[in-house]
Structures are given as C-alpha cells and as structure tokens.
Design an enzyme around this catalytic site. Structure first.
Site, PDB file in Angstrom:
ATOM      1  N   HIS A 179       0.860  -1.186   0.000  1.00 55.22           N
ATOM      2  CA  HIS A 179       0.000   0.000   0.000  1.00 55.22           C
ATOM      3  C   HIS A 179       0.896   1.235   0.000  1.00 55.22           C
ATOM      4  O   HIS A 179       1.664   1.466   0.936  1.00 55.22           O
ATOM      5  CB  HIS A 179      -0.921  -0.007   1.215  1.00 55.22           C
ATOM      6  CG  HIS A 179      -1.978  -1.071   1.130  1.00 55.22           C
ATOM      7  ND1 HIS A 179      -2.510  -1.681   2.248  1.00 55.22           N
ATOM      8  CD2 HIS A 179      -2.598  -1.644   0.069  1.00 55.22           C
ATOM      9  CE1 HIS A 179      -3.408  -2.573   1.865  1.00 55.22           C
ATOM     10  NE2 HIS A 179      -3.477  -2.557   0.549  1.00 55.22           N
ATOM     11  N   GLU A 182       1.823   3.957   2.928  1.00 54.01           N
ATOM     12  CA  GLU A 182       2.256   3.501   4.251  1.00 54.01           C
ATOM     13  C   GLU A 182       3.766   3.699   4.400  1.00 54.01           C
ATOM     14  O   GLU A 182       4.563   2.770   4.382  1.00 54.01           O
ATOM     15  CB  GLU A 182       1.802   2.061   4.455  1.00 54.01           C
ATOM     16  CG  GLU A 182       0.278   1.966   4.459  1.00 54.01           C
ATOM     17  CD  GLU A 182      -0.283   0.558   4.453  1.00 54.01           C
ATOM     18  OE1 GLU A 182       0.504  -0.412   4.409  1.00 54.01           O
ATOM     19  OE2 GLU A 182      -1.523   0.418   4.493  1.00 54.01           O
ATOM     20  N   ARG A 233      -3.288   4.566  -2.324  1.00 62.76           N
ATOM     21  CA  ARG A 233      -3.076   3.268  -1.684  1.00 62.76           C
ATOM     22  C   ARG A 233      -2.708   2.177  -2.693  1.00 62.76           C
ATOM     23  O   ARG A 233      -1.929   1.280  -2.392  1.00 62.76           O
ATOM     24  CB  ARG A 233      -4.375   2.891  -0.954  1.00 62.76           C
ATOM     25  CG  ARG A 233      -4.512   1.463  -0.464  1.00 62.76           C
ATOM     26  CD  ARG A 233      -5.911   1.297   0.130  1.00 62.76           C
ATOM     27  NE  ARG A 233      -6.285  -0.087   0.367  1.00 62.76           N
ATOM     28  CZ  ARG A 233      -6.240  -0.688   1.542  1.00 62.76           C
ATOM     29  NH1 ARG A 233      -5.800  -0.029   2.600  1.00 62.76           N
ATOM     30  NH2 ARG A 233      -6.636  -1.937   1.676  1.00 62.76           N
ATOM     31  N   HIS A 305       2.610  -3.348   7.093  1.00 61.11           N
ATOM     32  CA  HIS A 305       1.590  -2.356   6.775  1.00 61.11           C
ATOM     33  C   HIS A 305       1.508  -1.344   7.918  1.00 61.11           C
ATOM     34  O   HIS A 305       2.140  -1.497   8.960  1.00 61.11           O
ATOM     35  CB  HIS A 305       0.231  -3.024   6.571  1.00 61.11           C
ATOM     36  CG  HIS A 305       0.159  -3.874   5.333  1.00 61.11           C
ATOM     37  ND1 HIS A 305      -0.389  -3.435   4.157  1.00 61.11           N
ATOM     38  CD2 HIS A 305       0.584  -5.145   5.103  1.00 61.11           C
ATOM     39  CE1 HIS A 305      -0.304  -4.389   3.250  1.00 61.11           C
ATOM     40  NE2 HIS A 305       0.278  -5.438   3.791  1.00 61.11           N
TER      41      HIS A 305
END
Length: 430
Positions: A179, A182, A233, A305
């Site tokens: 993602h 992050e 994302r 994550h």
C-alpha cells in the site's frame, strides 16, 4: 522576477493536497463486536478510507469525503459507536504534516546511505540497496525480477552467509509498501537489511537463516504519494475496466486466495478494488514468485503495513483458524513482548489475533492468507504503530521513525527464532 518566483512558490504550496479539500477525518471507537462489524459494513456505503484500523476498544482513523460526512455520522450515532473529529480540514492538516517533516529534517543522506530522520523517496531507497549489494557481495544478492506497470524496477535483496546453498537453513521473507501511502514500512525493511548486513548484533540471524527483503512492492504508487496524492493506496495500472478514469488495484486484495469474494469493492475507483483477475498486477506477481521459489525453506512471511499496532494472521476471509493457529498466536505474542520492551508510551499497545476477528470485517485475496494457503507455516501482517490519540498527523512524525524500526527489529528477531525452532527444514513434517 524575484516577486514572481516567490508568488509561484506560495501558489504551489497552497495548491498541494487540493484533492482533499472538504474532507474530514474521524476517530471511531467501537466497544462491542457488533459495533465493529457494523463499522466494517459502512465501508462500501460511505466510501470510507481507514488509515488506521479500528479494533475492540481501539479507535481507528478514517477519512470521509464531503458528500458522505453527514450520513456517516448519522450511522455512527444510530449504532451507538463513539466518534470524534480528528481533523476538520484534511488538507490543512496535511499542510501541517509537511511543515513538521521539514522541521525534523531537511537533509538527504549521501548517495548509497540510509537515514531514519525523514521518509525517503524511492531513489534514496534504491540507491541504498544497490550500495549494500555492491559493498557486501559475499552476503547480498540484488534481484530485479520485473519492472512495475509504469516501468520502474522492482528490487529485492537475498541475504545469506552461504549464498542460499545451505538447504538446512530456514528462510524469512519480509516485504513492505504494498500500500503506497504507508511510508513507515520501507524504513522497517531497510533497517532489517542494515541489521543483517551492516550492523550484525544477532549473529544467529545469518547463521541459521537466509533472508529475502523487498522494501517497496509498489514503486509506482509510492512515487505517486510523494509527488501527487498523499493517500494513494493502490498500484497505478490502467489495464482493467475503467482503468483510465480509475487507475490502480489494491495489491493486498489481488492474491489468488478467495479472490474477489468478501471485503473488496467492485468499483474500480474504490480503495479495495481487487483487479480484473487474481495476480493481474506485476508487482503482486513478484511477491507470488518469491513465495513459490522459496517455499521449501520458508518458515515465516511478514507483510509490513500501517497503521494500527497489530500482528494479524489467517484466515482473514471468514475468521476461522488454521491448523497452525496455536503456533501463530504464540509466535505473535513473543514478537509483541519483545517490541513492548522497547516501545514508547506514545504508541497504542499491540493487538494480536486472527485478522477478521480483530478488525471486525473480512478480507479476501490478501498476501497473508495466500502465503499460508500455499504452505508458509507462519504468515503475519504487521500493522505498525502510529496515529494513536494525541498523534494528530496523517503520517507518523519522522521523529518516531527510528523508534519504530528499532522496536520492530526486536520483534522480527524473536519471531525468526521461534519460526526456525518450530518449522526449520529438519522439523517440516506437516
């Protein structure tokens, strides 16, 4: 001319993050399992974007577009879910985040080096792993198996004191930045490389284990968050239906395990759009291939994550437990104990458990579940700490990066030892 330059600079700063004009962010704090499930059910209806997952008695942080704010608040009140506004103006808060980042550090490390006082752009990360491979050829092999959708190289390191030739050694695979937004996850990956190669304080990590570390799964998206849209994302692919209008796929919904069944959006503009087919994304095929090529010795897979302070394990699609649930739980407990010894009180305590049961809603097509499905005994999703109450920004202040990477490394060490003890090659009779 000088006045014109100053005007242009001011205009550029004020135009940044304009995509988030009118957006608000909310803390939400479900106190029962029913409330947690209800909150999960609101995701598609209100196009919610959780930056930090909620859990029982653990607030989550969610972005809400202007057109959904009144309906979302009404739904929270109807369910009795406690909430409060985090930022009345998301764009303004992002501008403050940028100022904070500049206040912490304005420097860029020398080429080939890594620093942990700021979030580094892709090229700095790539220069670092290139340098490590060049300077430690007896330990490190640089692999570039493919280019991303937009043509950027996808790079990972194989780290081994025996050139991956000693089949009695267990193998650990760590990846991050599936993602794109992050930003705390690539520092964990590069610090892992540092501790295995440049500052080896735990010699058994190389004596007993081989390692694969993939710092940036999604380089296109990561670049996009730095140069354009901060909360992007997904990947940046356009070869699915409506891809020109709504590019990208959620890489952590693109694996071929219960793909496109639950916890996904059929809308290609949605944050959890799983793509037109499993493994449609070249970036995700790279992760898949690493898993399969090293499956015979892989004892643990860690997908990094953020945010949430959680260690999660399968199965995410329905909340059932695998035959390895006891080992998963005890290994996660040991990792979190090691982290807690080093943790700051600013961060929420880690939560451990089955991913669906902890976050309250199902996910399908995740890397964690796929890795376990094909045979990796210990497969975990780390939701790294940050964005707890009192930390008002949208990304963890850079002043906390070193703290997070150091405490997470302690958990990785303990997890690796436990994985090798349980499922090293001589013990793999499952």
């Amino acid at each position: 001319m000088k006045t014109l330059i100053i005007f242009c600079l001011v205009a550029a700063v004020s135009a940044k993050h304009e995509a988030y004009l009118g957006w608000k962010s909310y803390y939400v704090a479900p106190s029962t399992q029913d409330q947690l499930q209800s909150l999960g059910g609101m995701i598609s209806g209100f196009d919610l974007d959780f930056l930090s997952r909620a859990a029982l008695n653990r607030e989550g942080l969610v972005l809400v577009k202007p057109e959904y704010q009144s309906g979302f608040v009404a739904a929270l009140k109807n369910e009795g879910i406690q909430y409060w506004v985090h930022a009345e103006d998301v764009k303004a808060q992002l501008d403050l985040d940028d100022q904070d980042a500049e206040a912490v550090s304005r420097s860029t490390p020398p080429k080939g080096e890594m620093a942990y006082d700021r979030y580094q752009p892709l090229q700095v990360i790539y220069d670092y792993i290139d340098s490590v491979a060049k300077n430690y050829p007896n330990l490190v092999t640089l692999v570039t198996p493919a280019n991303s959708y937009e043509g950027r190289p996808i790079k990972y390191l194989k780290i081994s004191s025996t050139n991956f030739e000693d089949k009695s050694k267990s193998l650990i695979f760590i990846e991050s930045t599936t993602h794109a937004r992050e930003w705390i996850t690539p520092p964990v990956a590069t610090f892992t490389i540092h501790k295995l190669v440049e500052n080896l304080t735990n010699p058994d990590m190389l004596e007993r284990f081989d390692w694969i570390v993939l710092p940036v799964v999604n380089p296109d998206g990561y670049e996009f968050t730095h140069n354009s849209t901060r909360f992007w994302r997904k990947t940046r692919s356009m070869d699915h239906f409506d891809g020109q209008r709504c590019p990208g796929v959620d890489g952590n919904r693109n694996f071929d395990f219960k793909w496109n069944t639950v916890g996904v959006s059929s809308n290609p503009c949605g944050e959890t759009f799983p793509g037109g087919a499993p493994f449609s994304e070249v970036e995700i095929r790279v992760v898949r291939d690493i898993l399969h090529e090293n499956l015979d010795r892989m004892v643990m897979y860690l997908s990094m994550h953020s945010y949430g302070s959680m260690v999660l394990y399968p199965w995410g699609h329905d909340g059932t437990l695998s035959n390895y649930a006891f080992a998963q739980q005890t290994t996660a407990v040991n990792m979190v104990k090691a982290i807690t010894v080093r943790a700051l009180p600013d961060f929420p305590k880690y939560t451990i458990g089955n991913s669906k049961l902890v976050i309250g809603y199902p996910t399908s097509g995740s890397s964690q579940d796929y890795a376990h499905y094909i045979g990796v005994p210990l497969s975990f999703t780390y939701e790294l700490p940050g964005l707890g109450r009192g930390l008002l920004g949208f990304h963890l202040s850079a002043r906390y990066i070193r703290q997070v990477v150091e405490e997470t490394w302690e958990g990785i060490v303990v997890g690796a030892r436990r994985a090798g003890q349980l499922y090293g090659p001589s013990n793999r009779y499952y």
